[in-house]
Design a protein around this motif. Sequence first.
Motif, PDB file in Angstrom:
ATOM      1  N   MET A   1       0.865  -0.911   0.159  1.00 14.31           N
ATOM      2  CA  MET A   1      -0.036   0.099   0.159  1.00 14.31           C
ATOM      3  C   MET A   1       1.010   1.261  -0.040  1.00 14.31           C
ATOM      4  N   GLU A   2       0.446   2.266  -0.517  1.00 15.20           N
ATOM      5  CA  GLU A   2       0.977   3.580  -0.479  1.00 15.20           C
ATOM      6  C   GLU A   2       0.192   4.778  -0.529  1.00 15.20           C
ATOM      7  N   ILE A   3       0.850   5.880   0.341  1.00 17.82           N
ATOM      8  CA  ILE A   3       0.019   7.065   0.152  1.00 17.82           C
ATOM      9  C   ILE A   3       0.321   8.360  -0.822  1.00 17.82           C
ATOM     10  N   GLN A   4      -0.552   8.499  -1.441  1.00 16.87           N
ATOM     11  CA  GLN A   4      -0.377   9.604  -2.483  1.00 16.87           C
ATOM     12  C   GLN A   4      -1.363  10.922  -2.208  1.00 16.87           C
ATOM     13  N   PHE A   5      -0.917  11.873  -2.841  1.00 13.79           N
ATOM     14  CA  PHE A   5      -1.819  13.132  -2.756  1.00 13.79           C
ATOM     15  C   PHE A   5      -2.509  13.377  -4.016  1.00 13.79           C
ATOM     16  N   PHE A   6      -3.513  13.531  -3.974  1.00 12.43           N
ATOM     17  CA  PHE A   6      -4.564  13.578  -5.057  1.00 12.43           C
ATOM     18  C   PHE A   6      -3.750  14.276  -6.183  1.00 12.43           C
ATOM     19  N   LYS A   7      -3.304  15.601  -5.719  1.00 10.68           N
ATOM     20  CA  LYS A   7      -2.809  16.630  -6.685  1.00 10.68           C
ATOM     21  C   LYS A   7      -1.818  15.975  -7.723  1.00 10.68           C
ATOM     22  N   LEU A  14      -9.483   7.398 -11.896  1.00  7.57           N
ATOM     23  CA  LEU A  14      -9.609   6.027 -11.215  1.00  7.57           C
ATOM     24  C   LEU A  14     -10.058   5.968  -9.870  1.00  7.57           C
ATOM     25  N   TRP A  15      -9.262   7.142  -9.075  1.00  7.92           N
ATOM     26  CA  TRP A  15      -9.498   7.401  -7.624  1.00  7.92           C
ATOM     27  C   TRP A  15     -10.824   8.167  -7.613  1.00  7.92           C
ATOM     28  N   LEU A  16     -11.081   9.025  -8.393  1.00 16.12           N
ATOM     29  CA  LEU A  16     -12.387   9.898  -8.368  1.00 16.12           C
ATOM     30  C   LEU A  16     -13.506   8.875  -8.620  1.00 16.12           C
ATOM     31  N   ALA A  17     -13.569   8.175  -9.411  1.00 18.24           N
ATOM     32  CA  ALA A  17     -14.617   7.034  -9.777  1.00 18.24           C
ATOM     33  C   ALA A  17     -14.776   6.303  -8.483  1.00 18.24           C
ATOM     34  N   GLN A  18     -14.266   5.770  -7.863  1.00 16.32           N
ATOM     35  CA  GLN A  18     -14.057   5.165  -6.572  1.00 16.32           C
ATOM     36  C   GLN A  18     -14.766   6.139  -5.458  1.00 16.32           C
ATOM     37  N   MET A  19     -14.383   7.266  -5.330  1.00 17.91           N
ATOM     38  CA  MET A  19     -14.654   8.271  -4.302  1.00 17.91           C
ATOM     39  C   MET A  19     -16.161   8.495  -4.497  1.00 17.91           C
ATOM     40  N   GLU A  20     -16.591   8.459  -5.777  1.00 20.67           N
ATOM     41  CA  GLU A  20     -17.920   8.955  -6.319  1.00 20.67           C
ATOM     42  C   GLU A  20     -18.924   7.981  -5.848  1.00 20.67           C
ATOM     43  N   ASN A  21     -18.257   6.610  -5.845  1.00 22.57           N
ATOM     44  CA  ASN A  21     -19.273   5.475  -5.594  1.00 22.57           C
ATOM     45  C   ASN A  21     -19.098   4.877  -4.163  1.00 22.57           C
ATOM     46  N   CYS A  22     -18.222   5.593  -3.251  1.00 23.30           N
ATOM     47  CA  CYS A  22     -18.444   5.269  -1.833  1.00 23.30           C
ATOM     48  C   CYS A  22     -19.586   5.253  -1.256  1.00 23.30           C
ATOM     49  N   SER A  23     -19.878   4.614  -0.068  1.00 27.29           N
ATOM     50  CA  SER A  23     -21.068   4.653   0.398  1.00 27.29           C
ATOM     51  C   SER A  23     -21.648   5.812   1.437  1.00 27.29           C
ATOM     52  N   TRP A  24     -20.472   6.489   1.749  1.00 23.44           N
ATOM     53  CA  TRP A  24     -20.581   7.685   2.442  1.00 23.44           C
ATOM     54  C   TRP A  24     -20.859   8.966   1.993  1.00 23.44           C
ATOM     55  N   ARG A  25     -21.885   9.688   2.349  1.00 24.74           N
ATOM     56  CA  ARG A  25     -22.266  10.996   1.389  1.00 24.74           C
ATOM     57  C   ARG A  25     -21.280  11.978   1.477  1.00 24.74           C
ATOM     58  N   ALA A  26     -20.414  12.206   2.833  1.00 27.15           N
ATOM     59  CA  ALA A  26     -19.329  13.115   2.563  1.00 27.15           C
ATOM     60  C   ALA A  26     -18.448  12.896   1.536  1.00 27.15           C
ATOM     61  N   GLY A  27     -18.002  11.549   1.419  1.00 31.35           N
ATOM     62  CA  GLY A  27     -17.128  11.159   0.380  1.00 31.35           C
ATOM     63  C   GLY A  27     -17.550  11.503  -1.087  1.00 31.35           C
ATOM     64  N   ARG A  28     -18.714  11.514  -1.231  1.00 39.32           N
ATOM     65  CA  ARG A  28     -19.206  11.902  -2.662  1.00 39.32           C
ATOM     66  C   ARG A  28     -19.060  13.482  -2.821  1.00 39.32           C
ATOM     67  N   TYR A  29     -19.374  14.287  -1.588  1.00 35.88           N
ATOM     68  CA  TYR A  29     -19.098  15.584  -1.665  1.00 35.88           C
ATOM     69  C   TYR A  29     -17.786  16.046  -1.910  1.00 35.88           C
ATOM     70  N   LEU A  30     -16.889  15.277  -1.285  1.00 34.71           N
ATOM     71  CA  LEU A  30     -15.413  15.485  -1.819  1.00 34.71           C
ATOM     72  C   LEU A  30     -15.195  15.255  -3.191  1.00 34.71           C
ATOM     73  N   TYR A  31     -15.828  14.127  -3.548  1.00 35.15           N
ATOM     74  CA  TYR A  31     -15.535  13.896  -4.980  1.00 35.15           C
ATOM     75  C   TYR A  31     -16.024  15.026  -5.856  1.00 35.15           C
TER      76      TYR A  31
END
Length: 293
Positions: A1-7, A14-31
């Motif tokens: 596993m590795e830690i990355q900065f989104f920017k 790829l990461w945005l698509a998974q963030m958009e589909n997460c079950s948490w409303r705040a996660g989708r807001y961050l997306y």
Amino acid sequence: MEIQFFKDTDRRELWLAQMENCSWRAGRYLYTLLKEDRFQKQYGETSRVLLLTEREKLVSFCTYAERDEIPDTELKPWMGFVYTDPEYRGRRLMGRLIARVKELARENGSDALYISSEEQGLYEKYGGAFIRTMKTGRGEETRVFRMNTYGFYGWENALVPARTEDYPGIRTPRDLYNALWHVWKKETCAPRMQKDWNEENRTLGQCSITAFLVQDLFGGKVWGVPLAEGGYHCFNEVDGSVFDLTSEQFGEEKLDYSLLHEQTREEHFRKHEKYERYEKLKAALSEFIIHNS
């Protein structure tokens, strides 16, 4: 596993698509904030989104931000939008992100980090302490936690001034800790502990060589706490300030720093491998300072 900065990642979609589909409303807001390029405008120019990934899987994410959902507060910085995929929960993976966010906060001169959350019993596991209830910009109440960005024993008093200019930028033991966080490696760990060393436990097996390096910069004495398995764990005292830059390797175990047994270089450096590790640590520190000055 590795830690990355989104920017900095080249796989944003790829990461945005998974963030958009997460079950948490705040996660989708961050997306939405990221997709519309509004994140830094809302949370501050130095704010960042951290991703913990495993190959093509977004395991966990969080933010490090100048501002949070609470307006008109002097508290900062903030950790927010903390989420771990259900498949990976129960493995304390959030701790990796918290450690990285603490590092960012330290680099920006903060000895505390704040979290707004309704969770109870979660952040306490990682050293967070509830401080008070505050109101969000929507008028809703939220619980605010404080988390110290330094975890070593005596960090509050580790502000004695350096007595040498051999290591530019290292003014206090806290500065030294910040630099050594990037310098402690498996090869500077005591040989008998190297099999257990990892980046989540960087101070493991580093006590004596670190304590004598501290003495190089700040003077004072090196003391030892006797350990049950034999030998001593080394720490420092400078002008009445007692601190232990490598205490985190003991986790929740509390050492008795009143058991003072003075430690000398002559005794420790009779072991050639220990002296070699000390020299490696000094050289690595100098190289780190040069590359980051």
